[in-house]
Design a protein around this motif. Structure first.
Motif, mmCIF file in Angstrom:
data_model
loop_
_atom_site.group_PDB
_atom_site.id
_atom_site.type_symbol
_atom_site.label_atom_id
_atom_site.label_comp_id
_atom_site.label_asym_id
_atom_site.label_seq_id
_atom_site.Cartn_x
_atom_site.Cartn_y
_atom_site.Cartn_z
ATOM 1 N N PHE A 76 -43.473 -77.055 54.888
ATOM 2 C CA PHE A 76 -43.445 -76.547 56.253
ATOM 3 C C PHE A 76 -44.843 -76.492 56.869
ATOM 4 O O PHE A 76 -45.857 -76.462 56.163
ATOM 5 C CB PHE A 76 -42.841 -75.137 56.274
ATOM 6 C CG PHE A 76 -41.453 -75.066 55.707
ATOM 7 C CD1 PHE A 76 -40.360 -75.403 56.464
ATOM 8 C CD2 PHE A 76 -41.250 -74.664 54.386
ATOM 9 C CE1 PHE A 76 -39.083 -75.335 55.948
ATOM 10 C CE2 PHE A 76 -39.978 -74.595 53.852
ATOM 11 C CZ PHE A 76 -38.882 -74.938 54.641
ATOM 12 N N GLU A 77 -44.829 -76.444 58.209
ATOM 13 C CA GLU A 77 -46.057 -76.286 58.987
ATOM 14 C C GLU A 77 -45.971 -74.988 59.773
ATOM 15 O O GLU A 77 -44.961 -74.708 60.423
ATOM 16 C CB GLU A 77 -46.237 -77.465 59.943
ATOM 17 C CG GLU A 77 -47.472 -77.353 60.828
ATOM 18 C CD GLU A 77 -47.596 -78.488 61.824
ATOM 19 O OE1 GLU A 77 -48.595 -78.506 62.575
ATOM 20 O OE2 GLU A 77 -46.683 -79.339 61.877
ATOM 21 N N THR A 86 -40.297 -77.759 59.733
ATOM 22 C CA THR A 86 -40.385 -78.695 58.614
ATOM 23 C C THR A 86 -41.423 -79.768 58.923
ATOM 24 O O THR A 86 -41.364 -80.417 59.972
ATOM 25 C CB THR A 86 -39.024 -79.350 58.351
ATOM 26 O OG1 THR A 86 -38.071 -78.332 58.041
ATOM 27 C CG2 THR A 86 -39.109 -80.328 57.198
ATOM 28 N N ALA A 87 -42.370 -79.943 58.017
ATOM 29 C CA ALA A 87 -43.438 -80.929 58.214
ATOM 30 C C ALA A 87 -42.985 -82.281 57.683
ATOM 31 O O ALA A 87 -43.524 -82.815 56.709
ATOM 32 C CB ALA A 87 -44.717 -80.461 57.528
ATOM 33 N N ALA A 88 -41.971 -82.842 58.342
ATOM 34 C CA ALA A 88 -41.374 -84.096 57.864
ATOM 35 C C ALA A 88 -42.334 -85.270 57.983
ATOM 36 O O ALA A 88 -42.166 -86.274 57.269
ATOM 37 C CB ALA A 88 -40.081 -84.373 58.630
ATOM 38 N N ASN A 89 -43.315 -85.182 58.854
ATOM 39 C CA ASN A 89 -44.242 -86.299 59.045
ATOM 40 C C ASN A 89 -45.425 -86.271 58.082
ATOM 41 O O ASN A 89 -46.199 -87.220 58.025
ATOM 42 C CB ASN A 89 -44.766 -86.302 60.489
ATOM 43 C CG ASN A 89 -43.661 -86.564 61.502
ATOM 44 O OD1 ASN A 89 -42.724 -87.322 61.222
ATOM 45 N ND2 ASN A 89 -43.753 -85.935 62.673
ATOM 46 N N HIS A 97 -40.110 -83.304 48.297
ATOM 47 C CA HIS A 97 -38.707 -83.028 48.587
ATOM 48 C C HIS A 97 -37.752 -84.082 48.029
ATOM 49 O O HIS A 97 -36.623 -83.755 47.649
ATOM 50 C CB HIS A 97 -38.514 -82.918 50.103
ATOM 51 C CG HIS A 97 -37.157 -82.435 50.510
ATOM 52 N ND1 HIS A 97 -36.112 -83.288 50.774
ATOM 53 C CD2 HIS A 97 -36.665 -81.172 50.697
ATOM 54 C CE1 HIS A 97 -35.044 -82.590 51.096
ATOM 55 N NE2 HIS A 97 -35.351 -81.303 51.060
ATOM 56 N N ASN A 98 -38.201 -85.349 47.972
ATOM 57 C CA ASN A 98 -37.266 -86.417 47.614
ATOM 58 C C ASN A 98 -37.630 -87.176 46.341
ATOM 59 O O ASN A 98 -36.811 -87.289 45.439
ATOM 60 C CB ASN A 98 -37.143 -87.407 48.777
ATOM 61 C CG ASN A 98 -36.507 -86.773 50.000
ATOM 62 O OD1 ASN A 98 -35.625 -85.934 49.893
ATOM 63 N ND2 ASN A 98 -36.970 -87.165 51.178
ATOM 64 N N ALA A 344 -45.532 -75.033 50.831
ATOM 65 C CA ALA A 344 -44.261 -75.432 50.207
ATOM 66 C C ALA A 344 -43.498 -74.176 49.815
ATOM 67 O O ALA A 344 -44.096 -73.157 49.450
ATOM 68 C CB ALA A 344 -44.505 -76.311 48.986
ATOM 69 N N GLU A 345 -42.167 -74.253 49.885
ATOM 70 C CA GLU A 345 -41.357 -73.080 49.556
ATOM 71 C C GLU A 345 -39.964 -73.511 49.109
ATOM 72 O O GLU A 345 -39.325 -74.349 49.743
ATOM 73 C CB GLU A 345 -41.256 -72.159 50.776
ATOM 74 C CG GLU A 345 -40.510 -70.859 50.511
ATOM 75 C CD GLU A 345 -40.500 -69.964 51.732
ATOM 76 O OE1 GLU A 345 -41.463 -69.194 51.913
ATOM 77 O OE2 GLU A 345 -39.540 -70.043 52.524
#
Length: 430
Positions: A76-77, A86-89, A97-98, A344-345
Motif C-alpha cells: 500500500f501507499e 493499493t500501490a499496484a504500480n 503479492h503474486n 506491506a500488510e
C-alpha cells in the motif's frame, strides 16, 4: 579429532554441513555447539528432517506456514490525507503479492519462508536487481547458510554455499534476512536445536511404541516345563507355539508342560500417556493450541473454550509472524525515502473467506457503522460495484448518509414537504 574426520559426509549432522569449507579451531564455540546441537537425553539424533517425521511437529509447522502464506499480502501507499491505496504500480506489488521469482508463486514462496523461520530460526532471501529496481526474491536454503556475524566494520556477513558447492559472500544490501525469536538481534533461535530433548523424547516414544505394537505388544505367553530342556528341545517348542498361534490350531504340549497367556496393554506400559504428553510439549514449542493439530484432550483450558483459543491463536501466534515479515519487507526492500510512504500488510480478514457467516457479520458491522460502503463489500466478494447509493457511506440510524447526521429525520422532512405542498395548493385555489 581423528575419528571425527573419518565420519562419512552422509552421517554428519545437517546443522554442521553449513561449516564445510570454513576454518574451524578448538576455540570456535559456535561450531561445537552446532556439532553437539542434535544431542539430547534420549540419545536420538534430532534434525529438521527427523523432527518433521513427528506428526505433531509437521502439523504445527504446516498449520502456521500454510495459514499465513494463503493470506493476501497487500502493498500500500500512504496518502497525504491519512488514507491509503493499493500501490499496484510499484514494482514490489507484483513480486510480493503474486510471484516473487520465476519458480515460485507467492503462496509457495511465503510458505517456504515461514517453514524456514519455524524450523531453522531464520529465513534468508537474496534480492535480485536490475540496476536499482528489485526484480525478484530468491529463497536460500537455510542449511547452506553460515550463521550471520557482524564484522569489525559493523556490517553483517552472509556466506552461502550454492547447491553446486560454491561458497560465496552475499552483501548485506542484497540480503533479506528475517530472524525468528532472537537473543542477540542478529540470528534467530531454532526450535529444533533448542528443543532437541523434547523432540528426541517424542522420537524415542514413537520408536518404543512401534516396536511394542509390532509384536502385538506382548509375547503370546509362557510355556512352563517340569524339567530342564536342551537347546534343540526349547527351539522345537518355540516353533510349535509360533505355528499354532498364527494358524489358530490346537496347541499340544508334552512332559507335563503348561501354557499361560500374557497380557499387557498400552496404559500399563504408559506409552499412550507419554505420547500424549509429547504432543503437548511439541505444541508448546510452536505455541499452537493442541486441538488444532488433532489433540482433543484439555481443549477448553483457555477462556470459555475453543472459540477463545482460536482468537488467541490469531493474536499470539499468527500476528507476530506476520509482523516479522511485514517489517522485514520495510527494512530490506524499501529505500529510506520509501519507508514513510509505502508498506506491506497481511490481510487477516482473509481468514474469513472460508466462513460465510462470519464474513456476513463482518460486512454488516462495517456498513452499519459507516466504515465500508456496500460497493466496498461487493468488491471484496469479487462482485461488480452497483454505484449510486451503494457507494454511499451509511450508518445504522435510519441508514442515513453519513454527511446527513444531525439533520432532520425522514419523518420531519416529509412533514415539512407536506406542509409546503398544502400551502402551495391553497394559494392556487384562491
Amino acid at each position: 579429532m581423528t575419528q571425527t574426520k573419518q565420519k562419512p559426509i552422509g552421517r554428519i549432522k545437517s546443522s554442521v554441513l553449513q561449516w564445510l569449507g570454513v576454518p574451524i579451531s578448538l576455540t570456535n564455540g559456535e561450531f561445537w555447539n552446532a556439532w553437539l546441537g542434535g544431542s539430547n537425553w534420549s540419545g536420538k539424533r534430532v534434525t529438521v528432517d527427523s523432527a518433521l517425521q513427528l506428526s505433531a511437529a509437521m502439523a504445527c509447522v504446516r498449520l502456521i506456514a500454510e495459514t499465513i502464506s494463503t493470506l493476501p499480502l497487500g502493498f500500500f501507499e500512504k496518502l497525504p490525507d491519512g488514507t491509503r491505496k493499493t500501490a499496484a504500480n510499484h514494482p514490489l506489488y507484483e513480486i510480493l503479492h503474486n510471484q516473487p521469482n520465476a519458480d515460485m508463486s507467492a503462496v509457495t514462496f511465503w510458505e517456504t519462508v515461514l517453514a524456514s523461520m519455524l524450523l531453522w530460526g531464520a529465513a534468508y532471501i537474496e534480492i535480485r536487481r536490475s540496476g536499482s529496481r528489485i526484480i525478484a526474491l530468491d529463497f536460500l536454503l537455510p542449511s547452506n547458510m553460515t550463521p550471520p556475524k557482524r564484522n569489525r566494520d559493523g556490517e553483517i556477513e552472509f556466506w552461502y554455499t550454492d547447491p553446486g558447492g560454491q561458497r560465496r559472500q552475499i552483501p548485506e544490501s542484497d540480503m533479506m534476512h528475517i530472524p525468528a525469536f532472537s537473543t542477540n538481534g542478529v540470528s534467530g533461535i531454532s526450535p529444533i536445536a533448542y528443543g532437541a530433548n523434547i523432540f528426541g523424547a517424542a522420537m524415542a516414544a514413537d520408536q518404543t511404541s512401534a516396536e511394542t505394537f509390532k509384536d502385538a505388544m506382548r509375547s503370546p505367553g509362557l510355556v512352563m516345563m517340569d524339567s530342564v530342556l536342551k537347546p534343540d528341545q526349547r527351539e522345537d517348542i518355540r516353533k510349535h507355539v509360533d505355528k499354532v498361534s498364527k494358524s489358530g490350531s490346537v496347541m499340544v504340549l508334552e512332559k507335563g508342560a503348561g501354557f499361560q497367556q500374557l497380557t499387557l496393554n498400552p496404559a500399563d506400559a504408559e506409552l499412550l500417556a507419554s505420547r500424549q504428553f509429547n504432543i503437548e510439549e511439541i505444541c508448546r514449542w510452536f505455541r499452537v493450541p493442541p486441538f488444532m493439530v488433532g489433540h482433543a484432550e484439555k481443549s477448553t483450558t483457555w477462556g470459555t473454550g475453543i472459540e477463545q483459543q482460536m482468537i488467541a491463536f490469531l493474536t499470539f501466534v499468527l500476528r507476530p509472524w506476520c509482523v516479522r515479515i511485514e517489517q522485514g519487507v520495510r527494512k530490506s526492500l524499501l529505500t529510506p525515502a520509501e519507508r514513510s510512504r509505502y508498506f506491506a500488510e497481511f490481510a487477516m480478514e482473509g481468514l474469513l473467506r472460508a466462513d460465510s457467516a462470519a464474513r456476513a457479520s463482518f460486512y454488516s458491522a462495517m456498513t452499519q457503522n459507516g466504515i465500508f460502503t456496500r460497493d466496498d463489500c461487493r468488491i471484496l466478494e469479487n462482485r461488480p460495484p452497483m454505484g449510486g447509493n451503494a457507494a454511499v457511506l451509511t450508518v445504522q440510524s435510519n441508514m442515513l448518509p453519513i454527511d446527513m447526521l444531525g439533520q432532520k429525520t425522514d419523518a420531519g422532512a416529509a412533514k415539512d414537504a407536506l406542509n409546503t405542498w398544502l400551502n402551495q395548493t391553497s394559494k392556487g385555489s384562491e
